[in-house]
Design a protein around this motif. Sequence first.
Motif, PDB file in Angstrom:
ATOM      1  N   LEU A   1       0.829  -1.202   0.000  1.00  0.00           N
ATOM      2  CA  LEU A   1       0.000   0.000   0.000  1.00  0.00           C
ATOM      3  C   LEU A   1       0.865   1.254   0.000  1.00  0.00           C
ATOM      4  O   LEU A   1       0.514   2.262  -0.616  1.00  0.00           O
TER       5      LEU A   1
ATOM      6  N   PHE B   1      -6.682   6.474   2.779  1.00  0.00           N
ATOM      7  CA  PHE B   1      -5.722   5.373   2.794  1.00  0.00           C
ATOM      8  C   PHE B   1      -4.367   5.813   3.337  1.00  0.00           C
ATOM      9  O   PHE B   1      -3.609   4.987   3.866  1.00  0.00           O
TER      10      PHE B   1
ATOM     11  N   TRP C   1      -2.654   3.789   6.357  1.00  0.00           N
ATOM     12  CA  TRP C   1      -1.280   3.312   6.223  1.00  0.00           C
ATOM     13  C   TRP C   1      -0.402   3.804   7.370  1.00  0.00           C
ATOM     14  O   TRP C   1       0.400   3.047   7.921  1.00  0.00           O
TER      15      TRP C   1
END
Length: 368
Positions: A121, A282, A286
């Motif tokens: 990611l 995101f 993360w």
Amino acid sequence: MSQAQFFLNRPLGGGRPVPPTRVKRRRTHFSTLLGIETFPGATRCGAGTEVQLRARHSYFSFMKAWLVSLVSLRGRCWPIGILVLYLCYLVGIVSLLKYTTDVEEDTETIFDDISIPVTELGVALFFLLGFRTNNSYQHWRQGRMQWSMLQSRSLNMARECCTYIDDMQMRKRVLKWNMALITSMKAHLRETRDIAELLDEGVLTADEIEELQAEPDMVVACFIKLSECVYTTMQEKLTGQPQLILQMARDNLRQMSEDFFLADGIRVTPLPYAYVVHLRFFLVIWLLALPVSYTGKFGWWTVMASFIIGVALLGFDSIATKIENPYGNGFNDIPMDAIVQRSKDIAMYLMKTRTGENRKENTASESK
């Protein structure tokens, strides 16, 4: 140095121009090298550009530019509140994992397993964040180019006015509303109606400023004033070929209008909301998972490592947000005040030397 050279050689930040022969002799102060010096107007609009330009005028320009960008605390884009919350989270999550998890036994099942999706990611987030930052810089660069075009159109209008119009009062009127136009453009892009500088500099009277501010759109009102000069009164006060000159003035006004609305389009066209929301969601996920994947290998050093990474990534997002609209009053914005002031200085010089005011002042002084 002549008056023309004075205004044409004037630096971006204002003040008296430095002759080219003196540039290499300028002293290099240690505080300037570090980029932490205090100079008048250090927090004004576009001061970051001035700091970088100053770094070039030195025998140690390469080292100076690096030190200015490395050590200077001004102009940095750090989301302090978010970083403080993230630091508190790091201390809390690492403490929880250290004291509630047997690191030596469970390392393979907990920390290494989660590090795989975190790594994958992270690679995608770096590319997406780089695209966002690059898109914002393109806004900044296009905004600067549009202002260069507006400055060029304004100077062309002043030049044509002083070349082809014989009537001194008409020259003064065109130059006056030309300066009012570019100042109103700056105020519009900053979402304000403050044009008091025109009164302080003697460009417009208090009544004219009040009338202009009463208009729904000051920029359109200034365009109308200039158009009236071009399409009506100027037809009787031109030298040479009136139709050709009027066509030149008409094209200049049209191009200036197009450049302004392109500049305004940059202000009201940020990156699509869906992209920003998705990226930040995101990014937060993360960053929250990052210390969990690092704790098994680095222990308490996870707090420092994760915090540095968070400062870097959140800083890039903050930079993208700051420079997306380049027309503000911030340290990293376009130096609009200096650009507009230089255009007005040249117009004021033309007004004094090409409208008969100099001759009046000289006659009055001689009579005394």
